[in-house]
Design an enzyme around this catalytic site. Structure first.
Site, mmCIF file in Angstrom:
data_model
loop_
_atom_site.group_PDB
_atom_site.id
_atom_site.type_symbol
_atom_site.label_atom_id
_atom_site.label_comp_id
_atom_site.label_asym_id
_atom_site.label_seq_id
_atom_site.Cartn_x
_atom_site.Cartn_y
_atom_site.Cartn_z
ATOM 1 C CB CYS A 1 30.886 -40.247 -13.937
ATOM 2 S SG CYS A 1 32.568 -40.430 -13.289
ATOM 3 C CG ASN B 1 23.074 -46.396 -8.227
ATOM 4 O OD1 ASN B 1 23.817 -45.512 -8.627
ATOM 5 N ND2 ASN B 1 23.535 -47.506 -7.705
ATOM 6 N N GLY B 2 22.236 -46.309 -5.116
ATOM 7 C CA GLY B 2 22.876 -45.577 -4.035
ATOM 8 C C GLY B 2 22.684 -46.221 -2.677
ATOM 9 C CG ASP B 3 24.355 -45.050 0.377
ATOM 10 O OD1 ASP B 3 25.444 -45.158 -0.223
ATOM 11 O OD2 ASP B 3 24.046 -44.043 1.042
ATOM 12 C CE LYS C 1 24.524 -45.411 -12.087
ATOM 13 N NZ LYS C 1 25.048 -44.379 -11.184
ATOM 14 N N PRO D 1 27.290 -49.667 -13.745
ATOM 15 C CG PRO D 1 27.081 -47.843 -15.188
ATOM 16 C CD PRO D 1 26.284 -48.747 -14.311
ATOM 17 C CG MET D 2 30.616 -49.362 -10.201
ATOM 18 S SD MET D 2 30.728 -50.270 -8.632
ATOM 19 C CE MET D 2 30.353 -51.947 -9.209
ATOM 20 C CB ALA D 3 35.558 -46.370 -14.221
ATOM 21 N N GLY E 1 25.939 -50.983 -7.013
ATOM 22 C CA GLY E 1 27.300 -50.633 -7.376
ATOM 23 C C GLY E 1 28.268 -51.146 -6.340
#
Length: 352
Positions: free
Chosen positions: A107, A207-209, A146, A23-25, A231
């Site tokens: 977040c 998650n991440g990179d 998350k 999820p990304m705003a 993401g």
């Protein structure tokens, strides 16, 4: 190594693969979710929605909550710091068609953390437990979570939070390999994710990179995680989902998209934004997406990308944007004719 044939489940839902859209705003709206799913994402998670129903009447919130016509499982992320309010938000979203509720405790944005929500919650493990138990108890659909590895380098409590989550009935856990104070700087670390996976029996998403099939394979092997969550690596590169899935299954890279497919995807994405938001907002939202697509386009050097972005950002109507995308795959687009758009200098590539 080839991917395990053991299916990945979240509650009663079986996912088709082990690649998840984070999820990304301002990014994972309905058009981007549909595109990511079509290009191989096994699960897509919607933009963060505030848990305060009194704020749902804004146009932005209504659009974020629009899942009409989407295939399941539909995952809706909620954010807030009050257990009762989050539980009520979960109930209302379930009534509106959500099939998975995801709770945001990851977040790092100041406007979220300053309201004791997002990753700020990781500082209060008792409140974490209260929130998770309230939300899980409020709905009969799976609830996921998350998180980050912790609040800061001296408070990496992700393993303890994971245990709290499993005890509360959380069905899957996504972990971003940074603490909150890192925001998106530095490099993600996967040691904590590996510790978390070893400590719980629920599915864990790393998650991440993660920005390539090879990186996804290395992270899964290193952490033992059940899936990767993508993401920023999907911004401008929605093909990453099928590429990772193919690599995990077969151990080989699949061919990149050709120009015919790229123009079809870019044009379709921009048109979907116009349709979903209306021309005025759709044209403006399309600018950042085209900035990301250009950043990932190896045909152009940095100076050319900057010029192309600036020209696209000056276009102020849907037809001009669609024509410009067509030209990208024939020759370098010319500057728009006088009066066809307004000049802009922003490159449109800052994530919302």
């Amino acid at each position: 190594m080839p991917e395990s044939s053991q299916p990945l489940r979240i509650g009663r839902h079986t996912l088709p693969n082990r690649v998840v859209l984070a999820p990304m705003a301002g990014v994972t709206d309905r058009p981007f979710r549909a595109l990511s799913r079509r290009l191989g994402a096994g699960l897509v998670v919607g933009e963060m929605v505030t848990s305060d129903p009194s704020l749902w009447n804004t146009r932005k919130s209504r659009l974020r909550m629009d899942h009409s016509g989407e295939p399941g499982p539909r995952s809706v992320q909620i954010a807030g710091g009050d257990a009762d309010m989050l539980a009520e938000a979960a109930r209302l979203n379930a009534e509106m068609g959500a099939e998975i509720i995801d709770i945001n405790m990851g977040c790092p944005a100041k406007k979220v953390c300053n309201k004791a929500a997002g990753s700020a919650l990781l500082r209060d493990e008792a409140l974490v437990a209260e929130i998770l138990e309230a939300v899980v108890g409020a709905v009969d659909i799976p609830v996921t979570l998350k998180i980050r590895t912790g609040w800061c380098a001296h408070s990496n409590n992700g393993v303890r939070v994971a245990g709290i989550a499993e005890s509360a009935g959380i069905q899957a856990l996504a972990v971003h390999g940074r603490h909150r104070e890192q925001r998106y700087g530095g490099q993600a670390e996967y040691d904590t994710i590996a510790e978390i996976k070893a400590s719980v029996g629920i599915p864990v998403f790393a998650n991440g990179d993660i920005d390539s099939p090879e990186k996804a394979r290395r992270v899964l092997d290193y952490t033992g995680a059940d899936a990767v969550m993508i993401g920023r690596g999907a911004q401008g590169n929605p093909w990453i989902f099928r590429e990772i899935d193919h690599y995990l299954r077969h151990g080989q890279r699949m061919a990149p998209p050709d120009d015919a497919e790229r123009i079809q995807v870019l044009g379709g994405h921009v048109s979907a934004l116009h349709d979903f938001y209306g021309e005025y907002m759709g044209v403006r939202i399309a600018r950042k997406h085209i900035g990301w697509y250009l950043a990932a386009d190896e045909r152009f050097d940095d100076a050319t990308r900057k010029r192309l972005r600036a020209t696209f950002n000056g276009l102020d109507n849907a037809d001009a944007q669609r024509r410009y995308i067509d030209e990208l795959f024939c020759h370098a687009p010319a500057a728009p004719a006088p009066g066809s758009g307004r000049g802009m200098t922003s490159d449109g590539t800052c994530a919302a």
